[in-house]
Write an enzyme that holds these catalytic residues in place. Structure first.
Site, PDB file in Angstrom:
ATOM      1  N   GLY A 189      -5.243 -47.016  71.542  1.00 25.14           N
ATOM      2  CA  GLY A 189      -5.254 -46.037  72.624  1.00 25.14           C
ATOM      3  C   GLY A 189      -5.639 -44.637  72.215  1.00 25.14           C
ATOM      4  O   GLY A 189      -5.895 -43.787  73.083  1.00 25.14           O
ATOM      5  N   ASP A 190      -5.714 -44.358  70.910  1.00 27.40           N
ATOM      6  CA  ASP A 190      -6.136 -43.036  70.433  1.00 27.40           C
ATOM      7  C   ASP A 190      -6.721 -43.190  69.036  1.00 27.40           C
ATOM      8  O   ASP A 190      -6.315 -42.511  68.097  1.00 27.40           O
ATOM      9  CB  ASP A 190      -4.948 -42.065  70.430  1.00 27.40           C
ATOM     10  CG  ASP A 190      -5.370 -40.620  70.176  1.00 27.40           C
ATOM     11  OD1 ASP A 190      -6.574 -40.332  70.261  1.00 27.40           O
ATOM     12  OD2 ASP A 190      -4.488 -39.792  69.871  1.00 27.40           O
ATOM     13  N   LEU A 191      -7.687 -44.090  68.918  1.00 28.45           N
ATOM     14  CA  LEU A 191      -8.231 -44.449  67.608  1.00 28.45           C
ATOM     15  C   LEU A 191      -9.321 -43.458  67.184  1.00 28.45           C
ATOM     16  O   LEU A 191     -10.399 -43.836  66.730  1.00 28.45           O
ATOM     17  CB  LEU A 191      -8.776 -45.879  67.636  1.00 28.45           C
ATOM     18  CG  LEU A 191      -8.900 -46.599  66.285  1.00 28.45           C
ATOM     19  CD1 LEU A 191      -7.551 -46.749  65.624  1.00 28.45           C
ATOM     20  CD2 LEU A 191      -9.563 -47.960  66.457  1.00 28.45           C
TER      21      LEU A 191
END
Length: 287
Positions: A189-191
């Site tokens: 989700g926040d790579l």
């Protein structure tokens, strides 16, 4: 005042033997992270982030039992500091490594090694999505996630935008219409590149760990692939896709649509958490 000064007593207790004033601080969207030698202390930047700490710890414990080809921070302590303020905290193991510098990918050998390791990580996240222990603690992406997101952006952010910014946002939001509801894979989700750590060995980077699992869910892997493209460029994304052996099935369209929302996502979550700095940055192209 510096967080190492305001929370000096707490940090000395949680990181014994270390002098808080000399420790590095990493500022994320939701937490300030004080970096000890082998442990880090996460201090939430808002009440909303503090309320999510127990869930974050449970998720990290579940992911620690999955082979992703790299390390995930593991919780060792959680609670609130004694006293009237009751500062909440989460102590995690420190994952070694540093984010990859953009110019490193100018070397074709390096780019190939990085792409291969991203492909391994994403395959591991796909497998983790079938792990019963992981699925028991991870939230599933809601079927109406993008519709609710678009509604929230219009209601909470449009007043902060210029006319041109609103038109741009409408184009990006309309691209989300019709995205399928997928919940088979674990999605970080926040790579972004700043959350992926590497160590150099024999002239090549080796993936050591992934940080900041605050937004992890069961969802569409296109979201993480979009982040890889945003962080490292379309060329590396194409390498990762070629190595992953994924049938397209509309994947490229999903990646492009989701990537177009990243700035709006940052701005929306920052507005809700009262983070003016992140809000200003997220809306920079819409004002």
């Amino acid at each position: 005042m510096d967080i190492r000064t305001t929370h000096r007593a707490l940090l000395k207790r949680l990181l014994p033997g270390e002098e808080p004033g000399g420790l590095a601080v990493r500022q994320g969207q939701f937490h300030d992270v004080v970096m000890g030698a082998d442990r880090v202390v996460c201090l939430p930047r808002s009440r909303a982030a503090a309320a999510r700490l127990p869930e974050r710890a449970a998720v990290l414990r579940a992911l620690a039992g999955v082979d992703l080809g790299c390390r995930v921070p593991e919780p060792s302590a959680q609670g609130e500091a004694p006293g009237a303020d009751g500062v909440p905290f989460l102590v995690l193991s420190r994952v070694p490594g540093e984010p990859l510098e953009a110019r490193a990918l100018d070397d074709a050998r390096v780019a190939g090694a990085v792409a291969a390791q991203y492909a391994t990580l994403l395959a591991g996240l796909d497998r983790a999505g079938r792990d019963a222990a992981v699925r028991a603690v991870l939230p599933r992406t809601p079927a109406d996630r993008w519709r609710r997101f678009a509604t929230s952006v219009r209601a909470e952010l449009f007043a902060l935008m210029s006319d041109g910014g609103r038109r741009r946002a409408e184009r990006e939001l309309s691209a989300l219409d019709g995205l399928p509801h997928l919940t088979e894979a674990v999605v970080h989700g926040d790579l972004g590149a700043e959350n992926v750590l590497w160590e150099w060995r024999d002239g090549l980077p080796h993936l050591t760990g992934v940080l900041d699992w605050d937004d992890v869910s069961l969802g569409d892997p296109a979201e993480d692939l979009a982040a890889v493209g945003a962080g490292h460029g379309h060329g590396l994304l194409e390498r990762v896709l070629a190595l992953g052996g994924r049938p397209d099935g509309g994947l490229a369209t999903r990646i492009a649509a989701i990537r177009g929302t990243f700035a709006l996502q940052q701005a929306l979550y920052a507005a809700r958490d009262g983070d003016e700095e992140e809000l200003t940055d997220g809306l920079a192209e819409y004002r």
